[in-house]
Design a protein around this motif. Structure first.
Motif, PDB file in Angstrom:
ATOM      1  N   ILE A 193       0.838  -1.184   0.000  1.00  0.00           N
ATOM      2  CA  ILE A 193       0.000   0.000   0.000  1.00  0.00           C
ATOM      3  C   ILE A 193       0.882   1.246   0.000  1.00  0.00           C
ATOM      4  N   ARG A 194       0.548   2.190  -0.898  1.00  0.00           N
ATOM      5  CA  ARG A 194       1.297   3.439  -0.963  1.00  0.00           C
ATOM      6  C   ARG A 194       1.081   4.233   0.315  1.00  0.00           C
ATOM      7  N   GLY A 195       2.148   4.920   0.742  1.00  0.00           N
ATOM      8  CA  GLY A 195       2.059   5.756   1.928  1.00  0.00           C
ATOM      9  C   GLY A 195       1.286   7.033   1.662  1.00  0.00           C
ATOM     10  N   LYS A 196       1.212   7.886   2.663  1.00  0.00           N
ATOM     11  CA  LYS A 196       0.521   9.168   2.567  1.00  0.00           C
ATOM     12  C   LYS A 196       1.537  10.299   2.553  1.00  0.00           C
ATOM     13  N   PHE A 197       1.228  11.305   1.781  1.00  0.00           N
ATOM     14  CA  PHE A 197       2.103  12.465   1.641  1.00  0.00           C
ATOM     15  C   PHE A 197       1.391  13.684   2.230  1.00  0.00           C
ATOM     16  N   ASP A 235      -1.162  14.338  -0.569  1.00  0.00           N
ATOM     17  CA  ASP A 235      -2.507  13.820  -0.319  1.00  0.00           C
ATOM     18  C   ASP A 235      -3.319  14.834   0.473  1.00  0.00           C
ATOM     19  N   ILE A 236      -2.657  15.537   1.355  1.00  0.00           N
ATOM     20  CA  ILE A 236      -3.311  16.618   2.107  1.00  0.00           C
ATOM     21  C   ILE A 236      -2.268  17.696   2.396  1.00  0.00           C
ATOM     22  N   THR A 237      -2.690  18.935   2.249  1.00  0.00           N
ATOM     23  CA  THR A 237      -1.835  20.073   2.554  1.00  0.00           C
ATOM     24  C   THR A 237      -2.401  20.773   3.779  1.00  0.00           C
TER      25      THR A 237
END
Length: 215
Positions: free
Chosen positions: A2-6, A138-140
C-alpha cells in the motif's frame, strides 16, 4: 504494498511548521506508522545545496553583501530542488508505504514566488509539471497564525538574523499570506486550514483531528 501518505505543512514565516512536523511524526510513529520527515528546499544532498544558495545567496563582487535572486531565478531553483527531492526521497518513501511529512512543498513556491514575487501561478505549475510530474500531497495542512504571534516567534527564532527570503519587507509576507488563503479557499478538498495561534500541542491536536476526518 500500500502506498504511503504524503502530508505537506504550509504557512508563512513563524507558523511553526518545523515544530509541527516533529510533533506530527512522533504522534504517527506512536500509532505504528513508518514516517519520514523532510523539508523544502532540501531533503537530499543536491536540494540542500540549492537551499543554501536560495536562503543565503552568493558572494557579491569586491566585498559586496551576499546577493539574492529574482523571482524567476528563485522559482527555477526551487523547482530544481523539488525535482531532486521528489525523485530521490519522496516517491521512494511513499512507494515503500511510508508516510512523508514535508515542511513546505509546491504551494510555498506558488505563495512566495507567485503571490509575493509576482510570477503567474500557471508558470510555477508548469515548472512543477516539468520537474516533478505535477506531484501533489494527499493533504496540505495550512497553519495560519496572527501577525503579532508570528512576529513574536520570529524574534525568538531569528536572533542571529533572518535568511534572504524570511527577511523581506512586511508587504511581501502579507502578499504571501493572502496567496495561501486564496489557495485554501479555491481547493478546500486538498487543504486543511489549522489555527496555529495556540500552543504547539494544541496545534498538533488540531492537525491530527483534520487528518482523521480525511482518512
Amino acid at each position: 504494498m500500500i502506498r504511503g501518505k504524503f502530508i505537506a505543512l504550509e504557512g508563512g514565516e513563524g507558523a511553526g511548521k518545523s515544530t509541527q512536523s516533529r510533533l506530527l511524526a512522533e504522534a504517527l510513529r506512536a500509532q505504528g506508522m513508518d514516517v519520514v520527515t523532510t523539508r523544502e528546499p532540501g531533503g537530499t544532498a543536491g536540494a540542500e545545496a540549492i537551499r543554501a544558495l536560495l536562503l543565503h545567496g552568493v558572494s557579491g563582487e569586491s566585498g559586496e553583501e551576499r546577493q539574492g535572486w529574482g523571482a524567476r531565478a528563485e522559482a527555477l531553483l526551487f523547482a530544481a530542488a523539488r525535482s531532486d527531492h521528489v525523485e530521490k526521497l519522496i516517491r521512494p518513501a511513499l512507494e515503500r508505504g511510508a508516510w512523508v511529512i514535508c515542511d513546505r512543498f509546491l504551494d510555498s513556491s506558488r505563495a512566495y514566488q507567485g503571490g509575493g514575487g509576482g510570477l503567474s501561478d500557471a508558470d510555477i505549475r508548469t515548472l512543477h509539471e516539468i520537474g516533478s510530474a505535477g506531484m501533489l500531497p494527499d493533504i496540505t495542512v495550512l497553519i495560519e497564525v496572527s501577525p503579532d504571534i508570528a512576529a513574536a516567534r520570529l524574534a525568538l527564532r531569528d536572533v542571529d538574523g533572518s535568511d534572504l527570503i524570511g527577511g523581506r519587507e512586511a508587504a511581501y509576507h502579507t502578499r504571501v499570506a493572502q496567496a495561501f488563503a486564496r489557495f485554501a479557499e479555491a481547493e478546500p478538498d486538498r487543504f486543511a486550514r489549522i489555527d496555529g495561534d495556540g500552543t504547539p500541542q494544541e496545534t498538533c491536536e488540531r492537525i491530527l483531528a483534520a487528518l482523521g476526518e480525511r482518512k
